[in-house]
Each structure stands twice: as C-alpha cells, then as structure tokens.
Design a protein around this motif. Sequence first.
Motif, PDB file in Angstrom:
ATOM      1  N   TYR A 641      29.826  29.053  34.583  1.00  0.00           N
ATOM      2  CA  TYR A 641      31.064  29.449  34.299  1.00  0.00           C
ATOM      3  C   TYR A 641      30.803  31.043  33.490  1.00  0.00           C
ATOM      4  N   LEU A 642      29.244  31.291  33.558  1.00  0.00           N
ATOM      5  CA  LEU A 642      29.531  32.850  33.367  1.00  0.00           C
ATOM      6  C   LEU A 642      29.305  33.715  33.815  1.00  0.00           C
ATOM      7  N   ILE A 643      28.830  33.218  34.776  1.00  0.00           N
ATOM      8  CA  ILE A 643      28.905  34.522  36.909  1.00  0.00           C
ATOM      9  C   ILE A 643      30.480  34.922  37.135  1.00  0.00           C
ATOM     10  N   ASP A 644      30.034  33.376  36.686  1.00  0.00           N
ATOM     11  CA  ASP A 644      32.626  33.520  37.100  1.00  0.00           C
ATOM     12  C   ASP A 644      33.269  34.643  36.063  1.00  0.00           C
ATOM     13  N   ASP A 645      33.178  33.849  34.566  1.00  0.00           N
ATOM     14  CA  ASP A 645      33.780  35.071  34.127  1.00  0.00           C
ATOM     15  C   ASP A 645      33.689  36.389  33.923  1.00  0.00           C
ATOM     16  N   VAL A 646      32.313  36.884  34.094  1.00  0.00           N
ATOM     17  CA  VAL A 646      31.731  38.020  34.089  1.00  0.00           C
ATOM     18  C   VAL A 646      32.638  38.566  35.682  1.00  0.00           C
ATOM     19  N   ALA A 647      32.253  38.052  36.529  1.00  0.00           N
ATOM     20  CA  ALA A 647      32.541  38.289  37.939  1.00  0.00           C
ATOM     21  C   ALA A 647      34.287  38.937  38.030  1.00  0.00           C
ATOM     22  N   ARG A 648      35.043  38.299  37.506  1.00  0.00           N
ATOM     23  CA  ARG A 648      36.233  37.992  36.993  1.00  0.00           C
ATOM     24  C   ARG A 648      37.204  39.114  37.178  1.00  0.00           C
ATOM     25  N   ARG A 649      36.483  39.712  35.794  1.00  0.00           N
ATOM     26  CA  ARG A 649      36.824  40.772  34.887  1.00  0.00           C
ATOM     27  C   ARG A 649      36.128  42.339  35.450  1.00  0.00           C
ATOM     28  N   HIS A 650      35.415  41.802  36.505  1.00  0.00           N
ATOM     29  CA  HIS A 650      33.947  43.006  37.108  1.00  0.00           C
ATOM     30  C   HIS A 650      35.084  43.996  38.382  1.00  0.00           C
ATOM     31  N   GLY A 651      35.136  45.323  37.930  1.00  0.00           N
ATOM     32  CA  GLY A 651      35.905  46.167  38.823  1.00  0.00           C
ATOM     33  C   GLY A 651      37.282  45.836  38.645  1.00  0.00           C
ATOM     34  N   ARG A 652      37.971  44.818  37.468  1.00  0.00           N
ATOM     35  CA  ARG A 652      39.386  45.709  37.978  1.00  0.00           C
ATOM     36  C   ARG A 652      39.413  46.595  36.993  1.00  0.00           C
ATOM     37  N   LEU A 653      38.900  47.157  36.461  1.00  0.00           N
ATOM     38  CA  LEU A 653      38.975  48.747  35.974  1.00  0.00           C
ATOM     39  C   LEU A 653      38.305  49.967  37.090  1.00  0.00           C
ATOM     40  N   ARG A 654      38.972  50.650  37.326  1.00  0.00           N
ATOM     41  CA  ARG A 654      37.438  51.490  38.298  1.00  0.00           C
ATOM     42  C   ARG A 654      37.689  52.877  37.455  1.00  0.00           C
ATOM     43  N   VAL A 655      36.734  53.991  37.819  1.00  0.00           N
ATOM     44  CA  VAL A 655      36.781  54.666  36.376  1.00  0.00           C
ATOM     45  C   VAL A 655      35.619  55.793  37.546  1.00  0.00           C
ATOM     46  N   GLY A 656      36.748  56.673  37.807  1.00  0.00           N
ATOM     47  CA  GLY A 656      36.459  57.649  39.035  1.00  0.00           C
ATOM     48  C   GLY A 656      35.957  59.481  38.336  1.00  0.00           C
ATOM     49  N   ALA A 657      36.275  60.905  38.698  1.00  0.00           N
ATOM     50  CA  ALA A 657      36.373  62.118  37.981  1.00  0.00           C
ATOM     51  C   ALA A 657      37.622  63.071  37.869  1.00  0.00           C
ATOM     52  N   ALA A 658      37.937  63.140  36.577  1.00  0.00           N
ATOM     53  CA  ALA A 658      38.974  64.216  36.589  1.00  0.00           C
ATOM     54  C   ALA A 658      38.680  64.755  35.716  1.00  0.00           C
ATOM     55  N   SER A 659      38.294  64.898  34.719  1.00  0.00           N
ATOM     56  CA  SER A 659      36.361  65.073  34.129  1.00  0.00           C
ATOM     57  C   SER A 659      36.497  62.908  34.764  1.00  0.00           C
ATOM     58  N   ALA A 660      36.783  62.539  34.032  1.00  0.00           N
ATOM     59  CA  ALA A 660      37.082  61.297  34.745  1.00  0.00           C
ATOM     60  C   ALA A 660      38.420  59.949  34.656  1.00  0.00           C
ATOM     61  N   TYR A 661      39.032  58.758  35.591  1.00  0.00           N
ATOM     62  CA  TYR A 661      39.882  58.861  35.301  1.00  0.00           C
ATOM     63  C   TYR A 661      39.526  56.402  35.121  1.00  0.00           C
ATOM     64  N   VAL A 662      40.745  56.656  35.140  1.00  0.00           N
ATOM     65  CA  VAL A 662      40.994  55.513  35.028  1.00  0.00           C
ATOM     66  C   VAL A 662      41.760  54.735  35.459  1.00  0.00           C
ATOM     67  N   ARG A 663      41.531  53.794  36.550  1.00  0.00           N
ATOM     68  CA  ARG A 663      42.949  53.503  37.333  1.00  0.00           C
ATOM     69  C   ARG A 663      42.732  51.371  37.623  1.00  0.00           C
ATOM     70  N   CYS A 664      43.884  51.349  37.546  1.00  0.00           N
ATOM     71  CA  CYS A 664      43.628  49.340  37.213  1.00  0.00           C
ATOM     72  C   CYS A 664      44.684  48.699  37.835  1.00  0.00           C
ATOM     73  N   ASP A 665      45.514  48.408  38.577  1.00  0.00           N
ATOM     74  CA  ASP A 665      46.381  47.305  39.285  1.00  0.00           C
ATOM     75  C   ASP A 665      46.742  46.426  38.310  1.00  0.00           C
ATOM     76  N   ASP A 666      46.526  46.545  36.588  1.00  0.00           N
ATOM     77  CA  ASP A 666      47.416  45.433  36.038  1.00  0.00           C
ATOM     78  C   ASP A 666      47.427  46.516  34.973  1.00  0.00           C
ATOM     79  N   ASP A 667      49.060  47.111  35.005  1.00  0.00           N
ATOM     80  CA  ASP A 667      48.754  48.237  33.611  1.00  0.00           C
ATOM     81  C   ASP A 667      49.063  47.439  32.449  1.00  0.00           C
ATOM     82  N   ALA A 668      49.306  46.364  32.321  1.00  0.00           N
ATOM     83  CA  ALA A 668      49.099  45.875  30.407  1.00  0.00           C
ATOM     84  C   ALA A 668      47.776  46.308  30.422  1.00  0.00           C
TER      85      ALA A 668
END
Length: 867
Positions: A641-668
């Motif tokens: 359960y621990l692995i699945d729970d962390v993996a489910r949320r891992h990578g939904r947010l993406r951080v890049g350089a703007a100075s930085a940015y965050v992108r996510c398909d879920d606007d909520a």
Amino acid sequence: MSTEEKSAAPRSLAEALRVRDDVSLAALLRSRPDLITPVPTDLTQLATRAGTRASVVRALERLDRFALQTAEALAVAPDPASYGELLGLMAGDEEDPAVAAALPRAAALLREQALVWGADDRLRLVRTARELLAPSPQHPSPTGLGPTVREATAGMSPGRIQEILAAVGLPSTHDSVSAVSALGALFADRRRMAALLAGLPAESREVLDRLVWGPPYGQVTHDPAAHLRALLDRGLLLPTAPGTVVLPREVALHLRAGRAHRAPEPVPPPVEAAATHRPQVVDATAAGQALAALATVDELLKEWDEGGPSVLRAGGLSVRDLKRTAVALDVPEPVAAFWVELAYGAGLIASDGEADERYAATPAYDEWRELPPAERWARLAGTWLTATRTPGVVGGRDAKDRTLSALGPNLDRSAAPEVRHRVLALLAGLPEGASPVAESVLARLRWERPLRGPQQQRETGAGAARDDDLRSRIARWTLSEAELLGVTGRGALAAPGRALIGAPEAPRPATADGTVEPEGPGDKLPVHHHRTPPVTAPPTPAERAAATATAARLLAPLFPEPLDHVLLQADLTAVAPGPLEQELADVLGVLADVESKGGATVYRFTPGSVRRALDAGRSAADLHAFLSRHSRTPVPQPLTYLIDDVARRHGRLRVGAASAYVRCDDDATLDEILADKRAAGLGLRRLAPTVLAAQADPAALLEGLRAIGFAPAAESAAGDVLIARADSHRTPPRAAPEPVPDGPPAPDDTLLTAAIRAVRAGDLASTTPRKPGPAGEDGGGEDGTPGGTLPRTGAAETLATMQAAVLTGEALWIGYVNAEGAASQRVIAPIRVEGGFVTAYDHTADEVRTYPLHRVTGVAELADDAG
C-alpha cells in the motif's frame, strides 16, 4: 703498537673509509641514505658530509638505546679511547656479562655508520657527535657525568690547585698542568680513591651520593658547612661559577663503579603477550571487522555521493561537518576522522574544485566498488600502512597554534609508516593468536628509537621515557586503527594482516617446557624475550603490491558469501541477515533507510525513501517485482500500500524552469497549492489552467512542494521526468595524496653499486700522486700529493702530452670542464688523439670516453710510483 702499525692506522675518517671494502661502504650508504644525495665526488667529501651536524643528528636519532649509550660513553671517554676503556665505562668494574656480550655489536654498528672510526685501541667518536653528546654546563651529558678535573680546573688559580694537592696528600708540583694530572690520576685510582673517601664524614658521602648519577651540579653558599668544606678542600667538588660546584667526572665514575650509565640496556625489552585466542577466532574476528570497515567507508561515500561538506578556506573539514559525519556513521569523532582520512588517502574522495568547493566521491570510488570485497579491503589496508597522513593528530594544534582539521594540511607525519609497520612486525613476533601488552610494545619502540634528537635526550635524561612523544602516540593509534580495519582481531595479528607486512608464518607457542597454549582470553602467555623480528628496510612498491595481493587472497575465504535476499516484515522493515550482493544493497539503500547496523542490518521503508526510489527512475511495478524477487517472506500488505500510495501521487506535478514552473493535468490540485498558505513563499501564480509559474528556482520549488505534502517530479526541457541518480556528483579524476618521505629514500642495489664506483673513481683521481710541475702548476705539493686546483697547460703542451701518452700507454691527470661549466679532475689513459678529441679509458668513470681537447684545462703526468 709498532711504528709500522701506527703509520698504517687511519689518521682521519676519510682514511678509515678509504680502507673499507665495497660491502662496508654499501652498508654505510644504506643506513645513512642522506650521504648519497647527491653522490659525493670522492671519499673525502663523503667523510666531510658524514660529519656534518644534520647528518650526525639524523644518524643518532636512528640508533637503538644501547648503541646510543655506547656513543654517549665514548663522548665522555678519552679521545681516542681503547676498546677496553669503553668496555669499562659500559660494563663497570663488575663487568656485566650481558653488556660485554652486546658491546661488540653496538661498536660495530657505530663504526659501520661512520660515527666511530679507528682501530680497537684508538676508537674515535666523530667530532660532531662528541659535541652533541659530551657534557657542558648548559647541556649536561645524558650519562649524568660532569666535566673532567682538567676541564673543571681550567680557570682555577695555581695556588688553589696546590692547596687541593696538599689536602689529598699529594706532593706539590712546579706547574698547574702536572698538578691537575696528579689529581686526576688519584681520582682514577680505585684503591687510593677508596681510602680518600673513607676519611670523609657521612654527611659528605650523602652529598656525593645525591650528585653521582646527575645532574652533577649543586649550589653552595659563600660560607659552606663543614661537610661541604671537606669536599671542596679535597677537590671532590670543584667550583664552576660563584655559588655553583660540580662533581668531577673521575670522582663520579669511581662512585659508580666505573659505569657511565646507571642502567645500561644491552637487550631490548620483550614484547609481552597479554592473552591468546585460537587463530581461527582471531581471523574470524578480523574478517568481521574488515567487512564492517568496508560498510563504513561505503556508507561515508554514499553520504557524500551528491556533494559532501564544504571545503574550508584553509582546507579540510570544519568541526561541525566532522561532527555531522560522526553522527551519520554512528562513531566518535576521532574514529570518523580516521575513516574520512582513510578514504581520502585511498583516492576515493577529494575536493571537486568548483567555485563552491565541496568534497565528493571520485571516479576511483566507482572502480573500487566494482572490486571483490577482499581486494577492496586490501587497497584500504595498504593505503593505511603506507600513508603519512595521521588522523590521530586531528583536533590538535600546529606550530602556529591553529587547529588541525580532518582532510586539512599539516597532517603528514613522516614517521607514521615506519612505526605502523614496526608495530605490526612486533605483533607478528608473538605466537599465533597472541595479543600484546600495549605498554610493552611502546617500551620496545622507545628502546629501538629512544629519542628524536640529542636535544630531547638532554632534556629528558639518558633513560627517560616520554609517553607523549610522537612515535608512542602513533603506536597507540596503530593498535586501535589496526583493530578497526581488521588487520588485527581481538588485539592479535590476523593472517591477512601478517601477509600485509610480508611476515613469515606465525610461530606456535611451545609446550615442551611446560607452557601450554591458552584456551581463553584471560590466560597469560609466557614472556618471549627474543622472539622479535629485526628492523628491516622498508619494502619496495613491488613487494607491497605482492603483500596486499596475498592478504586479499587470505581474507577472501573468511568473508561470508553475500546474500541475494532479505526478510520483509509487517512493520515496514526489512532485515538483511548478512552482507548483501552489491546490486541488492545499492537498490535497497535507495528504497529504504538504514535503521540499525550490526550482524544483521535493519532497513525501514518510509514515504520519503520510496519517493527517492521513484525519483531514481523506478516505477511502482519495478519496486513490487524487486521486493518479490529478493524477499524470503511474502511482501507485507502495508508495504505494498505504501508503494502504491506514493507512486499514485508521484509525478502528477511537473517542475521546470521559468525561474520554475509547475504543471499538472488536474487543475484542482493546482488550486489546492495556491490556496495553501505554506506555498506563499514560493511566489506562485497561474499561467494557465494546468500551469503555475514560481519565483523560486526548480530545486527550491521541489523541496517546498514536498514540504507541504506533495510529491512532484522534476522534468527536463523536453518535458521528460529527470532521473536523480545517487551517484550523480563526482569530482574530476584525482590522484591519491602521496606520502611525505622521512628523509631521502633508501638506495637500491643498482644505485649503490654505481655510487660506490663513482666515489672510488673520484677518490682515485683526487689522491693519485703526480709529478710536480714548474712553480707548482699541477696544483700539488712537493711530495706529489694532490692539490686544490686543476692542472693548467697550454693547448700545444696538452696535445703533445696526450700524443706521447698514447705511444707509452701511461695514465694522465687532466682537468676537464663540461658543457654546463662544471669542473672536475680525472685520471685517463689516452687511446687515440684525432680531430680535436681524445679517446681514453677514464679511470674515474671506469669506462672508455671521448673528450673535446678544448675543454681540457691542462694535463699532468702521474708520479712514477702511482698505482
């Protein structure tokens, strides 16, 4: 001694060296390598160099205690002294048989090292050594003896000397010289001196007893008591300055029964065995320590994989960073300094050299990790044995009262490799499985090298032992570091450690004489008085490489086979019951945190550790498959359960350089971030329904979002997820630090042979008699002995003499100036002269050479009786 023998006796150290054979000269140059750097031109220069203060001090520092005591006795003996007089000073009137048996070796050692020269009836200590060891008011002799009667009465009035003669019952003389000689003869006569002392009051004898073993100086008032007046009247105490008196050397020697030293030490103290263990137990314990050492170094390097502590401006680790490293390794700070210095010495860590300079692993670390465990250990142990960097001094003060830091400058101690090797060699001299009494090891080292210099000897006394001297401290550190590293087990030298120093197979304790091999650590072993290996020259690099290879071969079977599995438990932990295979240990080290170490290592799985594995490029399916493949127990449901729970949320947010940015398909999710007050410091604003821009840089944005409970992943400019490897930071290729040599290196046989041949040839050129020229042009004297200048002849005379020598086959003495302008003198036998060159057999170089005639300053014929 006959007249012929006296004329044949050497009159100087140079003449004494001249009659030595090549084997004896080689022994001298091998024991005192500073004499061959650079190679002297002839034996006269060699003798001059052997008598310089720096060279003599270095030679005295390397004498054992009894050889040093012998030199000290010669310093207070007549110059020259006979062997019988030296034996009397060392063995006393009772002629101690142990001293008498050991004295020939000590005298031969001093003669071999050119500290003493002359026949047995005319032994002479070199002048510089006598100046260093002889007594003076400022620096009493290490023997505790004072000046002779002649030296102490040098400024005394003739009348006072005659009064002393009358007080001791001697007839008066016409001059002070004969009076002093008579007084000295009285004090040196055992029978008459005993009668003189018998007439003294008991209080006077007590005063002499207090001064007899030194220091020989005392204080008196202007009106001394009667018992002191009795000594002064008889010359048994002589004034040296107002209020100061001294016990003459002859009187002290009588009271000492002729001995120069209170306690001669002809035999080295034994290395005592405290306890013994079965060799198998020692080897198994050492192997366990070796395995722990590899794990500790590996843990340290993983800790610094992505960039370690900052480098101080003056170099080295700060005190705070050393404390953090000690906490991370769960060891005391001195032990942490040892592991850090060991990894640095092996070339596994270094400074990255960047603007924000930090310590990090080197590319050599990756190569080291690919080696088999035994070879990895052998590399660490070999580095430790030969390193001059001494982690034990970390935290101390340098000459400028600055704190010495780990990985910093000024940690090199050139004596460290020799002391480490010698300590292990002493352990190798004990029966197999025996651990030593530490104090007996230190006492043996003090006997072998009793001081660092004559000045220290004067300060501490002849037989004083200094617990705080550097060699003793290095020896103590060696015993503890060898145990940490697995060179020893339970204090006894293990088989791999024995091979590391090239020691022969360990002797077994004898049982025929009633001594039995102890069965437990509390059983005492017999004292082994003479079972100690001799001091030998340091091994060559080839010998060290062979020794480390042998040590690795012996250690390999002692290591347990690495495991390919762990035991997963329901409390989100995994137990490794032994050492793991490298790949399994690497992955598990990323997926879980180490909770405890020991015989079994316990790992704990946490959301942070699982996210670390996902950041490293692993997917949830990969982690499930990995755990199923390497666990001997079913994978617990909470871990799944621990692995699945962390993996489910891992990578939904993406951080890049703007100075930085965050992108996510879920606007909520982005709405949730904007509404969180803890994200206010990141400077977020919405650019699009699925994109937020930040004022913080990508690394700070990642840490900030993770701090408030999200699991973002970094992405590249192409939009791909960045994989963060644990070994992402490496320094450029760095060479391991080179040991600082303790003086010139010991010459090999090839260099010795060439140097001796050159010295012999140069001596031939400088001592060959030649015919005197007009007005001494050859630079020699009337007897044809060599002069101090090169021969000077015109070009025509030089050519004619050369051509004549070709026809007659005679040898010539020439002066020659090479292309660099260095002048030398040579003895040559011309073979042919043509084209402005002379081809000749050069006796100086012992080979045929060709010389340009225009570089020959002049030529002279050798004397008719020249050999």
